[in-house]
Design a protein around this motif. Structure first.
Motif, short mmCIF file in Angstrom:
data_model
loop_
_atom_site.label_atom_id
_atom_site.label_comp_id
_atom_site.label_asym_id
_atom_site.label_seq_id
_atom_site.Cartn_x
_atom_site.Cartn_y
_atom_site.Cartn_z
N VAL A 44 86.07 68.64 26.82
CA VAL A 44 85.25 68.62 28.05
C VAL A 44 83.77 68.46 27.73
O VAL A 44 82.95 68.32 28.62
CB VAL A 44 85.47 69.87 28.92
CG1 VAL A 44 86.89 69.93 29.44
CG2 VAL A 44 85.12 71.14 28.16
N PHE A 62 84.13 67.26 33.26
CA PHE A 62 85.13 68.25 33.64
C PHE A 62 86.31 67.64 34.39
O PHE A 62 87.06 68.35 35.06
CB PHE A 62 84.50 69.34 34.53
CG PHE A 62 83.64 70.33 33.79
CD1 PHE A 62 83.47 70.27 32.41
CD2 PHE A 62 83.01 71.36 34.48
CE1 PHE A 62 82.67 71.18 31.74
CE2 PHE A 62 82.22 72.29 33.83
CZ PHE A 62 82.05 72.20 32.46
N ILE A 65 89.54 69.43 34.40
CA ILE A 65 89.58 70.85 34.74
C ILE A 65 89.98 71.02 36.19
O ILE A 65 89.41 70.40 37.09
CB ILE A 65 88.22 71.52 34.48
CG1 ILE A 65 87.94 71.56 32.98
CG2 ILE A 65 88.19 72.92 35.07
CD1 ILE A 65 86.59 72.10 32.63
N SER A 74 85.61 69.69 38.93
CA SER A 74 86.18 68.55 38.20
C SER A 74 85.33 67.29 38.35
O SER A 74 85.54 66.31 37.66
CB SER A 74 87.61 68.30 38.63
OG SER A 74 87.63 67.98 40.00
N ARG A 77 80.12 65.63 35.69
CA ARG A 77 80.06 64.69 34.56
C ARG A 77 78.59 64.38 34.31
O ARG A 77 77.87 63.99 35.24
CB ARG A 77 80.81 63.42 34.93
CG ARG A 77 80.79 62.34 33.85
CD ARG A 77 81.44 61.06 34.39
NE ARG A 77 81.09 59.91 33.59
CZ ARG A 77 81.89 59.32 32.71
NH1 ARG A 77 83.11 59.77 32.52
NH2 ARG A 77 81.49 58.28 32.02
N TYR A 134 80.46 78.05 34.62
CA TYR A 134 81.14 77.21 33.65
C TYR A 134 80.32 75.99 33.24
O TYR A 134 80.33 75.58 32.08
CB TYR A 134 82.52 76.79 34.19
CG TYR A 134 83.46 76.35 33.10
CD1 TYR A 134 83.68 77.16 31.97
CD2 TYR A 134 84.11 75.14 33.17
CE1 TYR A 134 84.52 76.76 30.95
CE2 TYR A 134 84.96 74.73 32.14
CZ TYR A 134 85.15 75.54 31.04
OH TYR A 134 85.98 75.13 30.02
N ARG A 135 79.58 75.42 34.19
CA ARG A 135 78.71 74.28 33.86
C ARG A 135 77.63 74.73 32.86
O ARG A 135 77.36 74.05 31.87
CB ARG A 135 78.05 73.72 35.12
CG ARG A 135 79.03 73.08 36.11
CD ARG A 135 78.30 72.73 37.41
NE ARG A 135 79.16 72.19 38.45
CZ ARG A 135 79.91 72.92 39.29
NH1 ARG A 135 79.90 74.25 39.20
NH2 ARG A 135 80.67 72.34 40.20
N ALA A 138 79.16 75.25 29.35
CA ALA A 138 79.42 74.02 28.60
C ALA A 138 78.12 73.41 28.08
O ALA A 138 78.05 72.95 26.94
CB ALA A 138 80.15 73.02 29.50
#
Ligand code: NI
Length: 183
Positions: A44, A62, A65, A74, A77, A134-135, A138
């Motif tokens: 990812v 993502f 996901i 999801s 990007r 989560y963003r 990452a």
């Protein structure tokens, strides 16, 4: 083009990456190749040092996901050139992480819940954005790669002791993964 992924023990993963300017050759093609390499390895996120280039470029997508609590996730990007972290919250959360450069190891890592980051897109336009959860996780993981840091540096001393032999195996080239790797 799918590129080999450099794995734990490769010197390039421990270098501090250098910023690039708009004269960098074929940057869009390079970023396309990074997305393709990442997708083919079911990752990812990917940072340029992971394909052997110590430059400040990272990609995240993502698409694979699925999170029912956040259907927008999801769609996340992004490609970032020369990212600079402007803020990292003191508030952290702990989640399990993995890394294409460290196949077969997943460990809990504490990361800031909220960040603010400045970066250039693939047209070298500047953006300053806030990210959470989560963003943000990452982005912090990939940003660490540009600083020569790996998620295994951040796990507890006890856990690090427990994964030591696995890490040594990766250094020796004993890796078990479905994508092409390099040293
Ligand atoms: Ni990684």
């Amino acid at each position: 083009m799918i590129l080999p992924v450099y794995t734990y023990g490769s010197a390039v993963l421990r270098k501090k990456s250098e910023p690039i300017d708009s004269g960098y050759p074929n940057i869009k093609e390079l970023i396309d190749n990074m997305f393709e390499t990442m997708h083919s390895a079911s990752g990812v996120g990917l940072a340029a040092p992971q394909i052997g280039l110590p430059i400040r470029v990272l990609v995240i997508d993502f698409a694979q996901i699925e999170d029912k609590t956040d259907p927008e996730l999801s769609k996340f990007r992004v490609a970032m050139i020369n990212p600079r972290m402007l803020y990292m919250s003191e508030e952290t959360s702990v989640e399990e992480e993995g890394c294409l450069s460290i196949p077969g190891i997943n460990e809990n890592v504490a990361r800031s819940k909220h960040i603010k980051i400045k970066y250039l897109d693939t047209d070298f336009n500047e953006h300053t954005e806030d990210f959470s959860d989560y963003r943000a996780r990452a982005i912090q993981h990939e940003y660490d790669h540009l600083e020569g840091k790996l998620f295994t540096d951040k796990v507890s001393q006890l856990r690090r002791q427990l994964i030591k032999s696995k890490l040594n195996n990766i250094v020796k080239g004993k890796v078990n993964c479905k994508y092409r790797v390099s040293k």
